[in-house]
Design an enzyme around this catalytic site. Structure first.
Site, PDB file in Angstrom:
ATOM      1  N   SER A 141       0.894  -1.210  -0.140  1.00  0.00           N
ATOM      2  CA  SER A 141       0.153   0.125  -0.101  1.00  0.00           C
ATOM      3  C   SER A 141       0.839   1.225  -0.053  1.00  0.00           C
ATOM      4  CB  SER A 141      -0.795  -0.186   1.360  1.00  0.00           C
ATOM      5  OG  SER A 141      -1.436   1.308   1.475  1.00  0.00           O
ATOM      6  N   TYR A 154      -1.341  -0.327  10.129  1.00  0.00           N
ATOM      7  CA  TYR A 154      -1.742  -0.398   8.805  1.00  0.00           C
ATOM      8  C   TYR A 154      -0.229  -0.064   8.137  1.00  0.00           C
ATOM      9  CZ  TYR A 154      -3.954  -0.998   4.384  1.00  0.00           C
ATOM     10  OH  TYR A 154      -4.206  -1.436   3.153  1.00  0.00           O
TER      11      TYR A 154
HETATM   12  N1  LIG Z   1      -8.995  -0.700  -0.911  1.00  0.00           N
HETATM   13  C1  LIG Z   1      -7.662   0.098  -0.914  1.00  0.00           C
HETATM   14  O1  LIG Z   1      -7.689   1.400  -1.031  1.00  0.00           O
HETATM   15  C2  LIG Z   1      -6.179  -0.391  -0.507  1.00  0.00           C
HETATM   16  C3  LIG Z   1      -5.342   0.226  -0.865  1.00  0.00           C
HETATM   17  C4  LIG Z   1      -4.254  -0.132  -0.607  1.00  0.00           C
HETATM   18  C5  LIG Z   1      -4.024  -1.576  -0.352  1.00  0.00           C
HETATM   19  N2  LIG Z   1      -4.997  -2.338  -0.144  1.00  0.00           N
HETATM   20  C6  LIG Z   1      -4.627  -3.594   0.197  1.00  0.00           C
HETATM   21  O2  LIG Z   1      -5.497  -4.392  -0.731  1.00  0.00           O
HETATM   22  C7  LIG Z   1      -5.802  -5.705  -0.430  1.00  0.00           C
HETATM   23  C8  LIG Z   1      -7.129  -5.891  -0.644  1.00  0.00           C
HETATM   24  O3  LIG Z   1      -8.128  -5.051  -0.036  1.00  0.00           O
HETATM   25  P1  LIG Z   1      -9.483  -4.765  -0.510  1.00  0.00           P
HETATM   26  O4  LIG Z   1      -9.558  -3.255  -0.601  1.00  0.00           O
HETATM   27  O5  LIG Z   1      -9.916  -5.492  -1.671  1.00  0.00           O
HETATM   28  O6  LIG Z   1     -10.302  -5.263   0.561  1.00  0.00           O
HETATM   29  P2  LIG Z   1     -11.401  -6.265   0.679  1.00  0.00           P
HETATM   30  O7  LIG Z   1     -11.887  -5.865   2.482  1.00  0.00           O
HETATM   31  O8  LIG Z   1     -12.566  -5.815  -0.179  1.00  0.00           O
HETATM   32  O9  LIG Z   1     -10.994  -7.393   0.661  1.00  0.00           O
HETATM   33  C9  LIG Z   1     -10.055  -7.919   1.659  1.00  0.00           C
HETATM   34  C10 LIG Z   1     -10.511  -9.593   1.872  1.00  0.00           C
HETATM   35  O10 LIG Z   1      -9.473 -10.163   2.655  1.00  0.00           O
HETATM   36  C11 LIG Z   1     -10.155 -11.056   3.371  1.00  0.00           C
HETATM   37  N3  LIG Z   1      -9.493 -11.121   4.693  1.00  0.00           N
HETATM   38  C12 LIG Z   1      -9.327 -10.428   5.714  1.00  0.00           C
HETATM   39  N4  LIG Z   1      -8.750 -11.180   6.891  1.00  0.00           N
HETATM   40  C13 LIG Z   1      -8.326 -12.603   6.245  1.00  0.00           C
HETATM   41  C14 LIG Z   1      -7.580 -13.446   6.852  1.00  0.00           C
HETATM   42  N5  LIG Z   1      -7.130 -13.645   8.102  1.00  0.00           N
HETATM   43  N6  LIG Z   1      -7.548 -14.560   6.048  1.00  0.00           N
HETATM   44  C15 LIG Z   1      -7.951 -14.588   4.703  1.00  0.00           C
HETATM   45  N7  LIG Z   1      -8.524 -13.585   4.354  1.00  0.00           N
HETATM   46  C16 LIG Z   1      -8.862 -12.456   4.874  1.00  0.00           C
HETATM   47  C17 LIG Z   1     -11.575 -10.387   3.516  1.00  0.00           C
HETATM   48  O11 LIG Z   1     -12.459 -11.510   4.134  1.00  0.00           O
HETATM   49  C18 LIG Z   1     -11.884  -9.626   2.362  1.00  0.00           C
HETATM   50  O12 LIG Z   1     -12.419 -10.863   1.456  1.00  0.00           O
HETATM   51  C19 LIG Z   1      -5.640  -5.623   1.357  1.00  0.00           C
HETATM   52  O13 LIG Z   1      -4.052  -5.943   1.620  1.00  0.00           O
HETATM   53  C20 LIG Z   1      -5.461  -4.290   1.430  1.00  0.00           C
HETATM   54  O14 LIG Z   1      -4.609  -3.682   2.527  1.00  0.00           O
HETATM   55  C21 LIG Z   1      -6.305  -1.777  -0.644  1.00  0.00           C
END
Ligand SMILES: NC(=O)c1ccc[n+]([C@@H]2O[C@H](COP(=O)([O-])OP(=O)(O)OC[C@H]3O[C@@H](n4cnc5c(N)ncnc54)[C@H](O)[C@@H]3O)[C@@H](O)[C@H]2O)c1
Length: 252
Positions: A141, A154
């Site tokens: 991120s 985070y």
């Molecule tokens: N959305 C953003 O703006 C953003 C920005 C930077 C990084 N990210 C990163 O992208 C990745 C995906 O995030 P997203 O935005 O799609 O979020 P999201 O909440 O839509 O998806 C995250 C998924 O991870 C699963 N999860 C959570 N804990 C878990 C565990 N212990 N074991 C297995 N699965 C688990 C959740 O059930 C969910 O389906 C994450 O690593 C997040 O930190 C997201």
């Protein structure tokens, strides 16, 4: 981009960036395992992907913060797919709040899912990736590149993912396994729509500095495309690469 004949594991596949990534690989001919802790969401995602694209798509419930669950996931993935070519560590959680009142339990949970998880899974996948000369793509991120106010846990977890990515890339660079990461900025997923509450006393003037310069967040499919590029033969010489897609957030 074709991934015909490739065996791909995607964690966090029930939602957001993980779902979009599984969708891209499935549409591009890969055999895919999606994994997630949310069993109902995982099964619904698997049904949607099978209905849209057919092909080989399996769902395995996994808590990526739990080492035994990660052992089961890698064993099951290899049993179901026959091999592993590409591992995408995407599962993650977001928790915000002032550092001086952030609970120790939340700190441990964020670090466990976001940093321990990619280590537990990569460690167990690497012997299989050495056999196929495969690759890992982690999702870090911009929070791992710059300090995010109210996001100490985070940010620390995502800086850790960047360090883990570079260390593994260097370590396996002469043995044919590539390790890369993307750094998304603001992506429109359930994580950002539910995690935006920083609580009373938030310095909103400070927070506005985090907004993308383009004025809009990314669609998850943009992150899937970046992950697929790093996993593809087009990126054959990319290892230790940290690819930022953040609408200019970290440009100034
Ligand atoms: N959305 C953003 O703006 C953003 C920005 C930077 C990084 N990210 C990163 O992208 C990745 C995906 O995030 P997203 O935005 O799609 O979020 P999201 O909440 O839509 O998806 C995250 C998924 O991870 C699963 N999860 C959570 N804990 C878990 C565990 N212990 N074991 C297995 N699965 C688990 C959740 O059930 C969910 O389906 C994450 O690593 C997040 O930190 C997201």
């Amino acid at each position: 981009m074709s991934f015909n004949g490739k065996s791909v594991l995607v964690t966090g596949g029930a939602s957001g960036i993980g779902y979009a990534t599984a969708e891209l690989f499935t549409r591009s001919g890969a055999d895919v395992v999606i994994a997630d802790i949310n069993e109902a969401g995982l099964n619904a995602a698997a049904d949607r992907l099978r209905a849209a694209h057919g092909g080989t798509l399996h769902a395995v419930v996994c808590d990526s913060a739990n080492p035994d669950s990660c052992t089961h996931l890698i064993d099951e993935s290899v049993r179901l797919l026959g091999k592993l070519d590409i591992v995408c560590n995407i599962a993650g959680v977001l928790a915000n709040g002032p550092t001086d009142s952030f609970s120790d339990e939340k700190w441990l949970q964020v670090l466990s899912v976001n940093l321990n998880g990619p280590f537990f899974i990569s460690k167990r996948a690497i012997p299989h990736l050495l056999e196929t000369q495969g690759c890992i793509v982690n999702v870090a991120s911009t929070a791992g590149l710059v300090g995010i106010p109210y996001g100490a846990a985070y940010s620390a977890s995502k800086s850790g993912v960047i360090g883990l990515t570079k260390a593994m890339a260097a370590e396996y660079s002469r043995r044919g396994v590539r390790v890369n990461a993307i750094c998304p900025g603001h992506v429109l997923t359930p994580m950002t729509s539910s995690g935006a509450d920083f609580g009373p006393g938030t310095d909103m003037e400070l927070m506005t500095r985090l907004f993308p310069l383009t004025g809009k967040g990314s669609d998850p499919s943009e992150m899937a495309a970046a992950i697929a590029f790093l996993a593809s033969d087009a990126a054959i010489n990319a290892t230790g690469t940290i690819l930022t897609i953040d609408g200019g957030q970290t440009a100034i």
